[in-house]
Write a protein that holds these residues in place. Structure first.
Motif, PDB file in Angstrom:
ATOM      1  N   UNK A 144       0.811  -1.215   0.000  1.00 31.50           N
ATOM      2  CA  UNK A 144       0.000   0.000   0.000  1.00 31.50           C
ATOM      3  C   UNK A 144       0.845   1.266   0.000  1.00 31.50           C
ATOM      4  N   UNK A 145       1.891   1.295   0.791  1.00 32.19           N
ATOM      5  CA  UNK A 145       2.767   2.467   0.875  1.00 32.19           C
ATOM      6  C   UNK A 145       3.896   2.395  -0.146  1.00 32.19           C
ATOM      7  N   UNK A 146       4.338   1.165  -0.470  1.00 29.35           N
ATOM      8  CA  UNK A 146       5.482   0.984  -1.354  1.00 29.35           C
ATOM      9  C   UNK A 146       6.634   0.342  -0.622  1.00 29.35           C
ATOM     10  N   UNK A 147       7.487  -0.373  -1.348  1.00 25.95           N
ATOM     11  CA  UNK A 147       8.633  -1.028  -0.720  1.00 25.95           C
ATOM     12  C   UNK A 147       9.528   0.000  -0.036  1.00 25.95           C
ATOM     13  N   UNK A 148       9.989  -0.291   1.186  1.00 26.83           N
ATOM     14  CA  UNK A 148      10.846   0.666   1.895  1.00 26.83           C
ATOM     15  C   UNK A 148      12.079   1.063   1.097  1.00 26.83           C
TER      16      UNK A 148
ATOM     17  N   UNK B 265       5.158   8.006  -1.086  1.00 26.34           N
ATOM     18  CA  UNK B 265       4.265   6.871  -1.343  1.00 26.34           C
ATOM     19  C   UNK B 265       4.472   6.440  -2.781  1.00 26.34           C
ATOM     20  N   UNK B 266       4.584   5.142  -3.025  1.00 29.25           N
ATOM     21  CA  UNK B 266       4.753   4.601  -4.375  1.00 29.25           C
ATOM     22  C   UNK B 266       3.373   4.343  -4.980  1.00 29.25           C
ATOM     23  N   UNK B 267       3.208   4.724  -6.237  1.00 32.99           N
ATOM     24  CA  UNK B 267       1.923   4.585  -6.914  1.00 32.99           C
ATOM     25  C   UNK B 267       2.110   3.881  -8.262  1.00 32.99           C
ATOM     26  N   UNK B 268       0.998   3.636  -8.933  1.00 30.73           N
ATOM     27  CA  UNK B 268       1.041   3.004 -10.257  1.00 30.73           C
ATOM     28  C   UNK B 268       1.085   4.073 -11.340  1.00 30.73           C
TER      29      UNK B 268
ATOM     30  N   UNK C 112      -2.405  -1.178  -3.787  1.00 29.69           N
ATOM     31  CA  UNK C 112      -0.971  -1.018  -3.868  1.00 29.69           C
ATOM     32  C   UNK C 112      -0.434  -1.135  -5.278  1.00 29.69           C
ATOM     33  N   UNK C 113       0.882  -1.133  -5.375  1.00 26.00           N
ATOM     34  CA  UNK C 113       1.588  -1.154  -6.656  1.00 26.00           C
ATOM     35  C   UNK C 113       2.298  -2.495  -6.827  1.00 26.00           C
ATOM     36  N   UNK C 114       2.322  -2.987  -8.071  1.00 23.50           N
ATOM     37  CA  UNK C 114       2.903  -4.309  -8.348  1.00 23.50           C
ATOM     38  C   UNK C 114       4.330  -4.419  -7.818  1.00 23.50           C
ATOM     39  N   UNK C 115       4.631  -5.528  -7.157  1.00 22.48           N
ATOM     40  CA  UNK C 115       5.937  -5.701  -6.525  1.00 22.48           C
ATOM     41  C   UNK C 115       7.063  -5.866  -7.524  1.00 22.48           C
ATOM     42  N   UNK C 116       6.828  -6.585  -8.625  1.00 20.88           N
ATOM     43  CA  UNK C 116       7.905  -6.793  -9.591  1.00 20.88           C
ATOM     44  C   UNK C 116       8.406  -5.456 -10.126  1.00 20.88           C
TER      45      UNK C 116
END
Length: 467
Positions: A134-138, A161-164, A331-335
């Protein structure tokens, strides 16, 4: 208040128009996407009063559009936008013969494949987690924050915050702080999809002019203080589409003025890293006030297919964004995040690739325009495109002529709030030089067609529809 149709037409363009000309102008708005399928048009009587034309002229114009399939007249007098259904010849954008200049974006950086391979162990290590971010990878938030700090505004990972993508970031911000019915200041011209997002969130748009020479600082300040808009959406670095950059002293004054007006600044930095030979690096707007909200993305420096963006804001706003985000995405895709970590670790390679590609693209556009009389390409030290001056208001006509040559070329008014800037045309400098050369050949053919006074009517325009 006037109708949206007349706002898009521009009252000055529609003044004195014949029925045929008016039908052509409305058709062009449909083909360019400025009028949407299903949208209701003013009644014949209302439009006649608004344009100060006879009702019979409006009736004939609507009749021409109906005969060609561009409007449907329903019971009760409603007239709505449609598209022709039978035997439409579309521009096949997935066909090598078509060239789409509506998308100003480069192909992927050469390092994308290697970065993807390097990211896989990082992704594999997260298999035991829920997979939601939801927030993005640290580590990605830390990398984005570090880039802000390098550019002159101290930033921590808690402020990211990481977004798409950047447009996703803008919509999340508007969903969180937006106020329907309020005013929003926007540059004229600007990124069309941002205008659409603001409209969708219920804002009334107030334009302020920008050109290749920059912003009208007096108009901008006076508008902020007199209108006191709830927010302002700005692109201060390699502005899309003009390519202008806001100087540091004007940034400082603008931030102070917005603070006095109670206006929240939303700054789009999607194009910030697209430097060719500007010769100086501006300070981020957030350095002048921590309340400035900044959105950015990897799409222009790495690849549009990597839907990674971010928001930089105060921690209190990040908390509010986190509360709203689950209502429309988790959230945003992990890959993509793992790949972005690898790419941001080598920003010099990314920016070097961007500079090389944009320089070659700029040279190809310059070469293509050099032989066309009456078209002026401004200095373009970076950014996505050249904001070309046609010297005559024929941008929409040129766009329609280009469609007939398998070239999608959005006209100047596509980037405005009210159907203006018909003298302007955005030409991307992001395509490979050989592709750009072919596009410029088609621009030249279209320009000759328009300069020769040949008009596009009837069947020709029906074939220009893009579904």
């Amino acid at each position: 208040m006037g109708s949206r149709l007349v706002e898009q037409l521009g009252a000055q363009n529609a003044a004195g128009a014949t029925a045929s000309t008016l039908a052509d102008q409305i058709r062009a708005l449909v083909l360019d996407g400025r009028l949407t399928v299903g949208e209701r048009l003013p009644s014949e009587r209302a439009l006649a009063l608004e344009l100060r034309r006879s009702r019979s002229t409006i009736t004939r114009a609507y009749g021409l559009l109906e005969a060609e399939g561009y409007v449907a007249r329903l019971h009760g007098g409603n007239t709505r936008i449609t598209l022709p259904h039978a035997d439409i010849v579309t521009i096949p954008t997935d066909d090598d013969s078509a060239i789409d200049l509506s998308i100003a974006s480069m192909d992927s950086t050469p390092g994308l494949y290697d970065a993807t391979v390097r990211s896989l162990p990082r992704l594999a290590a997260m298999r035991g987690t829920s997979g939601y971010s939801l927030r993005g990878l640290p580590e990605l938030r830390e990398a984005v924050a570090a880039r802000f700090s390098e550019r002159g505004v101290e930033t921590s990972a808690d402020e990211i915050m990481i977004t798409s993508g950047a447009l996703n970031a803008l919509n999340l911000v508007l969903a969180t702080i937006g106020r329907r019915g309020e005013r929003a200041l926007v540059e004229q011209p600007t990124f069309p999809h941002a205008l659409e997002a603001l409209h969708r969130h219920g804002y009334r748009l107030v334009p302020t002019p920008v050109d290749v020479e920059g912003w009208d600082a007096r108009h901008l300040a006076e508008t902020l203080l007199s209108v006191r808009p709830h927010l302002a959406y700005l692109i201060p670095d390699f502005h899309n589409p003009t390519g202008a950059t806001l100087p540091d002293d004007e940034r400082s004054r603008l931030v102070a003025t917005a603070r006095s007006a109670g206006t929240t600044l939303i700054v789009d930095e999607t194009t910030t890293e697209l430097d060719i030979d500007r010769g100086w690096a501006p300070t981020p707007m957030a350095a002048y006030d921590p309340r400035v909200v900044t959105v950015g993305s990897m799409s222009k420096i790495a690849w549009g297919g990597m839907r990674i963006g971010w928001i930089r804001a105060e921690r209190s706003l990040i908390t509010r964004l986190l509360a709203v985000r689950p209502s429309f995405e988790l959230g945003t895709a992990l890959l993509e995040q793992c790949i972005a970590v690898e790419l941001l670790a080598d920003m010099p390679a990314l920016t070097a690739h961007v500079r090389t590609r944009l320089r070659a693209g700029r040279a190809a556009v310059e070469a293509g325009l050099a032989a066309l009389p009456g078209i002026r390409m401004p200095s373009t030290p970076g950014g996505l495109s050249a904001w070309v001056d046609l010297e005559v208001p024929v941008s929409t006509a040129l766009s329609l002529a280009a469609r007939e040559r398998q070239l999608i070329l959005p006209p100047g008014p596509r980037f405005t709030t009210g159907g203006v800037l018909e003298r302007r045309l955005r030409i991307p400098i992001t395509l490979p030089p050989e592709r750009t050369a072919e596009a410029m050949t088609r621009v030249a053919e279209s320009w000759a067609h328009v300069q020769g006074g040949a008009a596009s009517h009837g069947d020709d325009l029906r074939h220009a529809a893009v579904i």
